[in-house]
Scaffold this active site. Structure first.
Site, PDB file in Angstrom:
ATOM      1  N   HIS A  86       0.813  -1.261  -0.026  1.00 38.97           N
ATOM      2  CA  HIS A  86       0.028   0.085   0.068  1.00 38.97           C
ATOM      3  C   HIS A  86       0.943   1.252   0.025  1.00 38.97           C
ATOM      4  O   HIS A  86       2.106   1.155   0.259  1.00 38.97           O
ATOM      5  CB  HIS A  86      -0.737  -0.072   1.263  1.00 38.97           C
ATOM      6  N   GLU A 161      -2.410  -6.988   7.219  1.00 39.97           N
ATOM      7  CA  GLU A 161      -1.116  -6.786   7.952  1.00 39.97           C
ATOM      8  C   GLU A 161      -1.054  -7.592   9.276  1.00 39.97           C
ATOM      9  O   GLU A 161      -2.077  -8.193   9.608  1.00 39.97           O
ATOM     10  CB  GLU A 161      -0.674  -5.687   8.300  1.00 39.97           C
TER      11      GLU A 161
END
Length: 295
Positions: A86, A161
């Protein structure tokens, strides 16, 4: 609280000319310093420049892992999965631990997402975009999908994550004082070590995200797809593809990593850590994601 922000910019050469990276770089003024990084996996290194937002400007050669990539259609037995980290967040810039906490992109991160989206829009035959369901990944994925002709973005929570438990929300350099047990667990080299506060072990992260990518590989055999995820996840995917290899280095915001998944879950890295699309935007070298070596 903000950390020293270090930005890199890359002057990309045409892919066909990247084999020879030994030409010297002339610094524009005497106080600039350079060092040449080594390559791993037999991939070709790409030259880059590092600049800091600091009164004293330093430029140096940087480590980047590149392999020649073509735009040909994937052979039928393989799924080509383009894995992208990202874009930058303010917490990345501050060195603040995000984990499962839902942090948005900052302006720099949106520019990075636009840059990688423009680059991927020139990749033929991308069929779909998958993303972690966390905002920083999903927004990056949406920008990519729009640039690639309005592709569908499918959320997959298994691409999140690593959950870092009690460390989440803390600035990394302060964690040793504010949450010493969690910080000690985080630094523990045992892969089955969980982090207090509901945090995952490295083994749990590895199983979760590699299983997710293998599912996508089986579903999209013969196709090219994009996956937008996080630094800790990408490091786990690297370990799956190179279980006995050297460290892949830092995982930088919007870096492009291409995995080929074949029958029998055989993994091959086609491209690793490419940030050549950020020649104008730059990217953050310092900061922290969900992995000790995230940029």
């Amino acid at each position: 609280m903000s950390a020293l922000r270090t930005w890199r910019t890359v002057n990309p050469a045409p892919l066909s000319s990247r084999r020879n990276t030994s030409q010297p770089v002339n610094p524009p003024r005497p106080r600039l310093t350079f060092s040449v990084a080594k390559t791993v996996l037999g991939l070709n290194g790409a030259r880059g420049l590092t600049a800091t937002r600091h009164p004293i400007l330093q430029l140096r050669m940087t480590e980047s892992y590149m392999a020649e990539s073509d735009s040909s259609v994937v052979n039928p037995p393989y799924a080509e999965i383009i894995v992208v980290r990202h874009g930058e967040t303010e917490w990345n810039a501050d060195g603040r631990i995000q984990g499962h906490l839902d942090v948005e992109l900052n302006d720099a991160g949106r520019q990075q997402a636009a840059a990688v989206a423009d680059r991927l829009s020139r990749e033929p035959n991308i069929s779909v975009v998958y993303s972690s369901d966390l905002k920083r990944a999903f927004e990056t994925a949406q920008i990519i999908a729009t640039s690639c002709g309005g592709l569908e973005v499918i959320k997959d929570p298994d691409l999140r994550e690593r959950n870092l438990g009690d460390l989440q929300g803390l600035v990394l350099r302060e964690a040793t004082k504010l949450s010493p047990k969690a910080y000690k667990a985080f630094l523990n080299h045992k892969t089955d070590q969980e982090i207090p506060g509901g945090g995952e072990s490295l083994d749990q992260l590895y199983e979760r995200c590699t299983s997710s990518l293998e599912r996508l590989g089986r579903k999209h055999k013969g196709e090219r797809v994009v996956v937008v995820t996080h630094g800790g996840v990408i490091r786990a995917l690297y370990k799956k593809a190179c279980p006995n290899g050297r460290s892949g280095g830092k995982v930088l915001n919007t870096s492009v990593n291409i995995f080929l998944l074949s029958d029998g879950e055989k993994w091959t890295i086609k491209l690793w850590g490419d940030t050549s699309h950020l020649n104008q935007t730059g990217f953050l070298e310092s900061g922290f994601g969900g992995d000790r070596t995230s940029g």
